[in-house]
Enzyme design. Structure first.
Site, PDB file in Angstrom:
ATOM      1  N   LYS A   1       0.852  -1.203   0.000  1.00 41.17           N
ATOM      2  CA  LYS A   1       0.000   0.000   0.000  1.00 41.17           C
ATOM      3  C   LYS A   1       0.876   1.238   0.000  1.00 41.17           C
ATOM      4  CE  LYS A   1      -3.844   1.903   2.746  1.00 41.17           C
ATOM      5  NZ  LYS A   1      -4.624   1.705   3.982  1.00 41.17           N
TER       6      LYS A   1
ATOM      7  N   SER B   1      -9.388   1.784   3.302  1.00 44.72           N
ATOM      8  CA  SER B   1      -8.552   2.542   2.411  1.00 44.72           C
ATOM      9  C   SER B   1      -7.536   1.695   1.636  1.00 44.72           C
ATOM     10  CB  SER B   1      -7.810   3.623   3.198  1.00 44.72           C
ATOM     11  OG  SER B   1      -7.054   3.042   4.225  1.00 44.72           O
TER      12      SER B   1
ATOM     13  N   SER C   1      -9.444  -0.648   7.596  1.00 45.82           N
ATOM     14  CA  SER C   1      -8.966  -0.431   6.233  1.00 45.82           C
ATOM     15  C   SER C   1      -8.303  -1.598   5.538  1.00 45.82           C
ATOM     16  CB  SER C   1      -8.008   0.750   6.224  1.00 45.82           C
ATOM     17  OG  SER C   1      -8.737   1.944   6.424  1.00 45.82           O
TER      18      SER C   1
END
Lengths: 480, 518, 104
Positions: free
Chosen positions: B85, B160, B184
């Site tokens: 990420k 996210s 997330s």
């Protein structure tokens, strides 16, 4: 007079840099004078993803300072974020302590009052925090240059109670605080180098009133005497304001040393909402009771204790001991000389006289002084035994400073060994009397006060080697 | 050589194939990038990847091969492609956090978790898309456009960590790193039909994870299967002296939990060989009536509200039945303060974020916009142009709840209620419950653009955020489909009891079999 | 507790967010709506409840006072917006203040 109508009430906030090798939250060096931004890393640059890790030496020194100032060290203290924007504050917050500081409730004695009792200034709290970097405004036009070498250096903030009542008292508090911190060996405490900074809070009130007036904050004082002058100036300003029917507004003022006035800071009041909250990247600081009591036991000797001990052990007067303990290095030096020579008085005279005079031009550090205490003690012993005269001793000392040689060596090399031989002295006295017929005639006629002058001539002629006692004796007998 | 069926290979299988010499690390990289092209990982298509460099990855693959030639048994993840990420610092590729304010920023240091993956032979193929600064539940808040769900390109992948979940779901990598602050990793895992784990707070080092809410953040792992997630978590967990909040609790061999029973003896030398990848994990027996014997699973009523999507409820009930059929006892429990979690979270997380994001000021790195009107104007122009609307909203909210006059009513209050929420979990686990089962999300994935009200978006986290607030570990495991859209079931255990969490997850995965994806 | 436009502008300034007039109105509505959901917390009795202190009860770890900064693989110049002679350069504060005024 303002002082009759109003009482000055002052509290001081002192920031002290701790003398650790590395920063509070990262392993970067705290060395002074490096090229800009070389002592930086992701942590103190506040790069995305960096995290703080606390320096154990900073905790040790902060605890030592707290104990030396008579504070209670809290076994659990919490770090907090103080949030504000400034280009030399990389994270946009300073890691400090707020609700639960490292230490609370200490005091220092700054002197005695007219009645002879101690004047004590309370210390509200002592907490740990990190320093910001440096902003340099005048190097490039229209811009500010930022150097983050200093960002993250560990500090302690010492907040006094509003117990100070005079500007002289403020100066005394600062000098006492500085001396204690030097003796504790926690900081270089130099305002010139920036390892000690002072902000003042001052308000006024009619004498006898217990309620405090509105206080203002005064900053930008770069010496102890500037603090005293700034407080006087702000005191007068507040008194004049109240006298004319005005009200003191809470604000921050800056001391302008060039103009000897305070002027308002251009920062809007109310724009400093620091939004403190506990620092989530650090767990609580836990110092266990045993560690605290060990630290207390091993605390270096504090100035007051040192003064009392030296006065007692070496029979030096209160004034003398005050001078000798101005810095720990000086008193260490004196003590070593006194101990080795067994003569506190002589040690005092030589240290405060010859040694300090020799150090003065170079601004040198007595701890690095070429003539070590044992060497000076040797010289003192030679003089005391009569091996060399006092005057010769001074010449020997000068040589020791220059060449690094030891006393006995220098005395021998320079042929300064004292001469007490009757005939040698008699010869020199005769030569002097014949070389200075006018003084000789007047002395022999009864002007006793010329004896010193004549002794001086003999000492000069003998290159300091003549034993002045014998010279005096001989002259006296000649004089009749 | 072409790697057959790459998109269905697990991490352990890839590593074992590389160790055996059946395929090289470069083969795996090529297969991964080939799959990325097939599925459309680029900005004009699914928009999974923010940055990637096939050439650099191939060079890295060669270096891993050389290391293997020198020391053949090194690397639990030898040759395994992984996606990271974009709020996790990596060397080489940029770290933008899905924000304009860090466009083009390449970190000069790497996150500990990434270093540990690399030390095990893993190969970073891409930095993945995300909601800006991890603030969001759909990846629609990225400054670089939304990511699309591989199961239905009209839908969001969740957020996210949407890009990382999509990368795993699309078969580009078997493992990805994401980050958790309020769900997330688990929520996008549920939306994308993959496994997602939030470890216990402090289990994985946060050094190198760009901070959003420091007391909640953890790096989490996504995997094709429970085994992939367990393997990944094993390699990145453990004390890190660069993170003062990281724990020195011992890291068990999570993969052994597939065998059932209590944690194996760490002193047993056989287990050490497994930990280092020198011996394989014994094959677990097929799921049966005694797989979860003695395990008590709590069903918390607050997580099965009347408003719960009916299909999600049905799939959860099926999962609970599967637990029962494997010998577990289902107990009705209550976590009474859980309904307060969203207000608590949306005070605490923005508050910490408002402070963590103050460093993005245009002074030392990242975007600088200088209108030529002095420092303050530079700060304001940089931050107003660099931050998107959700970040701006949360920084404002966070600054507000910390500000003078509001601190006690909001921040301090929320911290206290947080303790109550955590206490509920403590009581339940202390009463003998081993694991709690809940739906991961209230609904499956929704279409891009479907939710515009901020608070409505926040409600996506309603079942996940409590684990972040309490610091307990939690995993989302696929439990079925609603039409074609995946649904996840969540298993929560006590602090540092990831072992039991994995045990129950392995059992559920095995117990459902193909039904988990139908 | 409703948020006013004045509040929003003040908070935006504290956070250096550069919010303009129109956006301020939107944000005032959004924040008020969000904060309305938080009101439920004021009804919870938390009188003897301590704030969460994180997972575990140990104190913060301490590191020895030795120099070992984490290595940086790239130079400051590679990511600094403006550097000169080794300094980070920023525009001057419009009301030039030195660090004595910054609250440091």
């Amino acid at each position: 007079m303002s002082r009759e109508r109003y009482e000055m009430v002052v509290g001081l906030e002192v920031h002290v840099q701790l003398k650790t090798r590395t920063k509070a939250f990262c392993g970067c060096s705290t060395d002074f004078g490096a090229a800009p931004n070389v002592n930086t890393c992701p942590v103190c640059l506040a790069l995305p993803g960096a995290l703080p890790v606390l320096n154990e030496k900073a905790v040790e020194l902060a605890t030592r300072a707290a104990l030396g100032l008579g504070c209670r060290v809290n076994p659990v203290s919490i770090f907090a974020r103080k949030n504000y924007f400034y280009p030399d504050l990389p994270k946009g917050y300073q890691i400090s302590q707020f609700d639960q500081p490292l230490a609370t409730g200490g005091s220092v004695v700054i002197g005695k009052n007219e009645k002879g009792s101690d004047v004590q200034i309370g210390i509200t709290r002592l907490h740990m925090e990190e320093d910001a970097g440096k902003s340099i405004h005048d190097r490039y036009p229209g811009a500010t240059a930022i150097d983050l070498n200093r960002a993250g250096v560990p500090l302690i903030e010492i907040v006094s109670e509003p117990d100070i009542r005079t500007s002289a008292g403020a100066g005394a508090y600062l000098r006492t605080l500085k001396q204690i911190l030097q003796y504790l060996d926690v900081s270089d405490v130099s305002m010139e180098e920036g390892s000690l900074r002072v902000d003042a809070n001052i308000s006024v009130r009619p004498p006898g009133q217990s309620k405090l007036g509105t206080k203002t904050e005064v900053k930008n004082m770069n010496s102890f005497s500037a603090v005293e002058r700034a407080l006087e100036a702000e005191f007068e300003r507040q008194c004049a304001l109240l006298d004319s029917g005005g009200k003191v507004e809470q604000q921050t003022l800056l001391w302008d040393g060039a103009r000897e006035t305070v002027r308002p800071s251009r920062t809007k009041e109310g724009s400093h909402d620091y939004r403190y909250f506990p620092e989530p990247d650090l767990r609580p600081l836990i110092v266990d009771e045993k560690w605290i009591s060990d630290a207390r036991t091993h605390l270096p000797e504090l100035p007051e204790a040192r003064k009392q001990r030296l006065a007692q052990e070496f029979a030096v007067s209160p004034t003398e001991v005050e001078q000798l303990t101005a810095t720990p290095a000086l008193s260490d030096y004196f003590e070593a000389v006194a101990r080795a020579s067994g003569d506190g008085k002589a040690a005092y005279n030589w240290v405060m006289g010859e040694v300090l005079a020799a150090l003065h031009p170079s601004g040198g550090d007595i701890a690095q002084f070429r003539v070590r205490p044992a060497d000076l003690a040797e010289l003192l012993n030679l003089v005391r035994d009569g091996t060399i005269s006092h005057t010769a001793g001074k010449r020997v000392f000068a040589q020791m400073v220059e060449s690094g040689k030891q006393a006995a060596q220098v005395a021998a090399d320079e042929g300064l060994l004292q001469v007490g031989d009757e005939s040698a002295i008699a010869t020199w006295v005769d030569e002097v009397l014949s070389e200075h017929p006018e003084e000789a005639r007047r002395y022999l006629a009864g002007e006793k006060k010329l004896q010193g002058v004549l002794v001086g001539f003999v000492m000069k002629k003998s290159k300091g080697r003549a034993d002045p006692k014998r010279v005096n004796q001989l002259l006296s007998t000649r004089g009749g | 050589m072409i790697v057959e069926n790459f998109k269905n290979l697990g991490a352990a299988a890839i590593a074992s194939s590389v160790h055996a010499g059946d395929a090289s690390p470069s083969d795996m990289i090529r297969a991964s990038f080939q799959r990325a092209r097939e599925i459309g990982a680029g900005p004009d298509q699914l928009n999974i990847f923010l940055h990637s460099d096939e050439g650099a990855s191939l060079e890295e693959a060669d270096r891993v091969r050389e290391r293997l030639e020198r020391a053949p048994d090194v690397g639990l993840l030898a040759g395994v492609p992984v996606a990271i990420k974009d709020n996790i610092a990596s060397l080489g590729l940029p770290t933008t956090c899905g924000s304009r304010i860090l466009a083009g920023y390449v970190s000069p240091f790497e996150a500990t978790a990434v270093t540990r993956l690399r030390a095990n032979g893993a190969l970073i193929v891409a930095k993945t898309n995300m909601d800006e600064f991890a603030m969001g539940s759909s990846t629609e808040n990225s400054a670089y456009g939304p990511t699309r769900n591989p199961h239905d390109v009209r839908c969001v992948p969740g957020g996210s960590s949407g890009g990382s979940a999509a990368a795993v779901a699309a078969g580009i990598t078997p493992i990805a790193l994401g980050s958790e602050t309020g769900g997330s990793v688990r929520q996008p895992a549920a939306f994308c039909g993959v496994v997602g784990v939030k470890p216990t707070y402090g289990r994985v080092s946060r050094y190198g994870l760009v901070a959003f809410a420091s007391s909640l953040d953890q790096i989490g792992v996504l995997g094709r299967t429970v085994d992939d997630a367990a393997l990944a978590l094993e390699t990145i967990s453990g004390f890190d002296r660069m993170d003062s909040t990281s724990s020195d609790a011992k890291v068990p061999i999570y993969r052994l939990s597939a065998l059932g029973g209590t944690a194996p003896d760490p002193q047993n030398p056989d287990n050490e060989a497994i930990r280092l990848g020198r011996s394989p994990v014994p094959v677990p027996p097929p799921p049966g009536a005694t797989t979860l014997r003695g395990v008590i699973i709590g069903k918390a009523k607050e997580y099965f509200p009347d408003s719960l999507d009916a299909s999600t409820r049905t799939l959860c009930e099926r999962a609970l039945d599967r637990f029962r059929s494997m010998g577990a006892t289902i107990r009705n429990i209550s976590l009474p303060r859980s309904p307060l979690a969203i207000p608590v979270y949306y005070i605490l997380a923005p508050a910490e974020a408002s402070s963590n994001l103050a460093r993005f000021d245009g002074v030392r790195y990242g975007l600088r916009v200088d209108p030529g009107k002095g420092l303050k104007a530079m700060y304001e122009a940089t931050r107003s142009q660099g931050f998107g609307p959700e970040v701006t909203r949360r920084v404002l909210l966070g600054t507000y709840v910390l500000s003078a006059g509001y601190y006690d009513a909001y921040y301090k209050k929320a911290q206290a209620v947080r303790t109550l929420i955590a206490d509920d979990f403590r009581s339940v686990f202390a009463s003998g419950v081993h694991a709690i089962f809940t739906p991961t999300t209230p609904t499956p994935a929704f279409p891009v653009g479907a939710i515009s009200d901020p608070y409505e978006m926040y409600l996506n986290d309603i079942f996940t955020v409590t684990a972040n607030l309490a610091g307990v570990p939690a995993i989302s495991v696929p439990i079925g489909r609603v039409r074609h859209l995946p649904v996840g079931g969540q298993i929560i255990t006590a602090h540092f009891d990831e072992y039991t969490m994995f045990r129950v997850a392995y059992a559920l995965e095995a117990g459902l079999g193909a039904q988990a994806h139908q | 507790m409703a948020v006013t436009r004045q509040d929003v502008l003040h908070i935006a300034e504290l956070a250096r967010l550069g919010v303009d007039g129109a956006r301020a109105d939107e944000l005032t509505k959004e924040l008020s709506a969000i904060l309305a959901h938080m009101e439920v917390l004021s009804q919870i009795d938390t009188t003897s409840v301590p704030a969460t202190a994180g997972v575990g009860t140990e104190g913060t770890p301490l590191r020895p006072d030795v120099g070992e900064s984490p290595l940086m693989e790239r130079t400051l110049e590679s990511f600094a917006p403006v550097m000169r002679d080794g300094f980070f350069i920023v525009p001057r504060l419009a009301t030039h203040e030195d660090s004595a005024e910054s609250g440091a």
